[in-house]
Design a protein around this motif. Structure first.
Motif, PDB file in Angstrom:
ATOM      1  N   LYS A 184      53.386  46.962  30.287  1.00  0.00           N
ATOM      2  CA  LYS A 184      53.965  46.211  31.545  1.00  0.00           C
ATOM      3  C   LYS A 184      53.364  47.515  32.662  1.00  0.00           C
ATOM      4  O   LYS A 184      52.781  47.019  33.562  1.00  0.00           O
ATOM      5  N   GLN A 185      53.446  48.501  32.305  1.00  0.00           N
ATOM      6  CA  GLN A 185      52.602  49.585  33.360  1.00  0.00           C
ATOM      7  C   GLN A 185      51.245  49.404  33.183  1.00  0.00           C
ATOM      8  O   GLN A 185      50.716  49.465  34.673  1.00  0.00           O
ATOM      9  N   ILE A 186      50.679  49.314  32.206  1.00  0.00           N
ATOM     10  CA  ILE A 186      49.356  48.906  32.406  1.00  0.00           C
ATOM     11  C   ILE A 186      48.897  47.614  33.230  1.00  0.00           C
ATOM     12  O   ILE A 186      47.846  47.621  34.192  1.00  0.00           O
ATOM     13  N   ILE A 187      49.677  46.474  32.938  1.00  0.00           N
ATOM     14  CA  ILE A 187      49.304  45.409  33.901  1.00  0.00           C
ATOM     15  C   ILE A 187      49.495  45.617  35.305  1.00  0.00           C
ATOM     16  O   ILE A 187      48.753  45.232  36.260  1.00  0.00           O
ATOM     17  N   GLU A 188      50.694  46.154  35.670  1.00  0.00           N
ATOM     18  CA  GLU A 188      51.192  46.820  37.012  1.00  0.00           C
ATOM     19  C   GLU A 188      49.938  47.409  37.607  1.00  0.00           C
ATOM     20  O   GLU A 188      49.578  47.208  38.817  1.00  0.00           O
ATOM     21  N   GLN A 189      49.393  48.604  37.094  1.00  0.00           N
ATOM     22  CA  GLN A 189      48.282  49.318  37.396  1.00  0.00           C
ATOM     23  C   GLN A 189      47.150  48.452  37.641  1.00  0.00           C
ATOM     24  O   GLN A 189      46.277  48.692  38.828  1.00  0.00           O
ATOM     25  N   ILE A 190      46.701  47.361  36.775  1.00  0.00           N
ATOM     26  CA  ILE A 190      45.626  46.470  37.057  1.00  0.00           C
ATOM     27  C   ILE A 190      45.956  45.848  38.082  1.00  0.00           C
ATOM     28  O   ILE A 190      44.893  45.365  39.294  1.00  0.00           O
ATOM     29  N   ILE A 191      47.072  45.102  38.569  1.00  0.00           N
ATOM     30  CA  ILE A 191      47.398  44.205  39.824  1.00  0.00           C
ATOM     31  C   ILE A 191      47.252  45.303  40.871  1.00  0.00           C
ATOM     32  O   ILE A 191      46.955  44.531  41.852  1.00  0.00           O
ATOM     33  N   ASP A 192      47.841  46.313  40.823  1.00  0.00           N
ATOM     34  CA  ASP A 192      47.484  47.235  41.909  1.00  0.00           C
ATOM     35  C   ASP A 192      46.275  47.426  42.489  1.00  0.00           C
ATOM     36  O   ASP A 192      45.972  47.492  43.434  1.00  0.00           O
ATOM     37  N   ASP A 193      45.373  47.674  41.343  1.00  0.00           N
ATOM     38  CA  ASP A 193      43.938  47.881  41.722  1.00  0.00           C
ATOM     39  C   ASP A 193      43.524  46.565  42.536  1.00  0.00           C
ATOM     40  O   ASP A 193      42.265  46.817  43.382  1.00  0.00           O
ATOM     41  N   LEU A 194      43.653  45.609  41.984  1.00  0.00           N
ATOM     42  CA  LEU A 194      43.597  44.409  42.515  1.00  0.00           C
ATOM     43  C   LEU A 194      43.823  44.010  44.035  1.00  0.00           C
ATOM     44  O   LEU A 194      43.052  43.864  44.852  1.00  0.00           O
ATOM     45  N   ARG A 195      44.998  44.539  44.078  1.00  0.00           N
ATOM     46  CA  ARG A 195      45.745  44.635  45.363  1.00  0.00           C
ATOM     47  C   ARG A 195      44.716  45.488  46.281  1.00  0.00           C
ATOM     48  O   ARG A 195      44.695  45.248  47.734  1.00  0.00           O
ATOM     49  N   GLU A 196      44.353  46.639  45.980  1.00  0.00           N
ATOM     50  CA  GLU A 196      43.754  47.632  46.915  1.00  0.00           C
ATOM     51  C   GLU A 196      42.406  47.089  47.244  1.00  0.00           C
ATOM     52  O   GLU A 196      41.848  47.525  48.215  1.00  0.00           O
ATOM     53  N   THR A 197      41.731  46.369  46.226  1.00  0.00           N
ATOM     54  CA  THR A 197      40.445  45.919  46.643  1.00  0.00           C
ATOM     55  C   THR A 197      40.486  44.165  47.138  1.00  0.00           C
ATOM     56  O   THR A 197      39.235  43.908  47.468  1.00  0.00           O
ATOM     57  N   ASP A 198      41.434  43.684  47.388  1.00  0.00           N
ATOM     58  CA  ASP A 198      41.459  42.065  47.904  1.00  0.00           C
ATOM     59  C   ASP A 198      41.225  42.274  49.334  1.00  0.00           C
ATOM     60  O   ASP A 198      41.955  42.913  50.173  1.00  0.00           O
ATOM     61  N   PRO A 199      40.150  41.505  49.691  1.00  0.00           N
ATOM     62  CA  PRO A 199      39.720  41.443  51.073  1.00  0.00           C
ATOM     63  C   PRO A 199      40.970  41.056  51.935  1.00  0.00           C
ATOM     64  O   PRO A 199      40.935  41.503  53.049  1.00  0.00           O
ATOM     65  N   VAL A 200      41.689  40.130  51.477  1.00  0.00           N
ATOM     66  CA  VAL A 200      42.974  39.520  52.338  1.00  0.00           C
ATOM     67  C   VAL A 200      43.629  40.826  52.616  1.00  0.00           C
ATOM     68  O   VAL A 200      44.235  41.198  53.995  1.00  0.00           O
ATOM     69  N   ASN A 201      44.084  41.687  51.679  1.00  0.00           N
ATOM     70  CA  ASN A 201      44.974  42.824  51.842  1.00  0.00           C
ATOM     71  C   ASN A 201      44.162  43.837  52.805  1.00  0.00           C
ATOM     72  O   ASN A 201      44.916  44.691  53.695  1.00  0.00           O
ATOM     73  N   ILE A 202      42.841  44.038  52.722  1.00  0.00           N
ATOM     74  CA  ILE A 202      42.082  44.882  53.311  1.00  0.00           C
ATOM     75  C   ILE A 202      42.102  44.689  54.632  1.00  0.00           C
ATOM     76  O   ILE A 202      42.222  45.544  55.651  1.00  0.00           O
ATOM     77  N   LYS A 203      41.981  43.316  55.092  1.00  0.00           N
ATOM     78  CA  LYS A 203      41.967  42.780  56.432  1.00  0.00           C
ATOM     79  C   LYS A 203      43.388  42.965  57.085  1.00  0.00           C
ATOM     80  O   LYS A 203      43.544  43.452  58.399  1.00  0.00           O
ATOM     81  N   LYS A 204      44.500  42.946  56.524  1.00  0.00           N
ATOM     82  CA  LYS A 204      45.787  43.022  56.957  1.00  0.00           C
ATOM     83  C   LYS A 204      46.031  44.419  57.487  1.00  0.00           C
ATOM     84  O   LYS A 204      46.629  44.770  58.251  1.00  0.00           O
TER      85      LYS A 204
END
Length: 206
Positions: A184-204
């Protein structure tokens, strides 16, 4: 009280009985919400912990849409693709937060939900669930190995009978739980990484 060996046999039988909803079983017509909840309950009832548990309710569907996990229905009707996403949500919701599922789903819904470009969502679903049989075999082997390892614990403590049996059961559950915790921690780490590099979140953030 059951022995640990009897519990292990029950688990093997349970894993062997598992199956997933096959796309060909999903109706080719759009469904109203009541029909969707009935379909999901009929096909996933064997995965419920308690008979009174609900696989899916109207409130759940509305919450999924409100939290951007599920695209809005078309004239109050849900397509096959909606149902495919609901199946994924059913498995993810016990492991991940809505925030994490939304992040994970965004590229899927943007590129593959009701889209003429890219791989159809149904093909993605088929590809992923085609691995289920092999995954079940690997999970069964892993659970068996943890069971055998736990069966060797407390050998030098002078224990016997029900006390020893229970401590070994506790040891087995701890091994299984630690495995789930780390994954579960590994999955959350991967999703956090996706969130950091997501253009939508970067724009926000700008």
């Amino acid at each position: 009280m059951k022995t640990n060996e009897e519990r292990m046999q029950d688990i093997r039988k349970y894993l062997e009985s598992l199956d997933h909803i096959r796309p060909e079983s999903i109706p080719n017509i759009d469904l109203y919400m009541d029909q969707v909840t009935t379909f999901m309950d009929e096909h996933l009832k064997d995965t419920k912990r308690y008979p009174e548990d609900k696989v899916l309710t109207k409130t759940m569907i509305n919450n999924y849409a409100k939290n951007n996990l599920l695209p809005a229905p078309n004239k109050k009707k849900y397509s096959r693709e909606h149902i495919l996403l609901l199946i994924f949500i059913y498995y993810f919701k016990n492991l991940l937060s809505f925030h994490d599922i939304e992040q994970l789903f965004r590229p899927i819904t943007e590129k593959h939900f009701n889209s003429s470009e890219g791989i159809p969502l149904e093909d993605i679903y088929r590809e992923i669930f085609s691995q289920v049989e092999g995954d079940i075999d690997r999970i069964k082997e892993d659970i068996t190995q943890k069971y055998l390892h736990a069966g060797k614990t407390f050998e030098d403590k002078g224990l016997q009978g029900d006390d020893l049996e229970y401590l070994r059961l506790f040891s087995w559950i701890c091994e299984l739980s630690f495995d789930v915790y780390l994954k579960k921690q590994i999955i959350e780490q991967i999703i956090d990484d996706l969130r950091e590099t997501d253009p939508v979140n970067i724009k926000k953030k700008k």
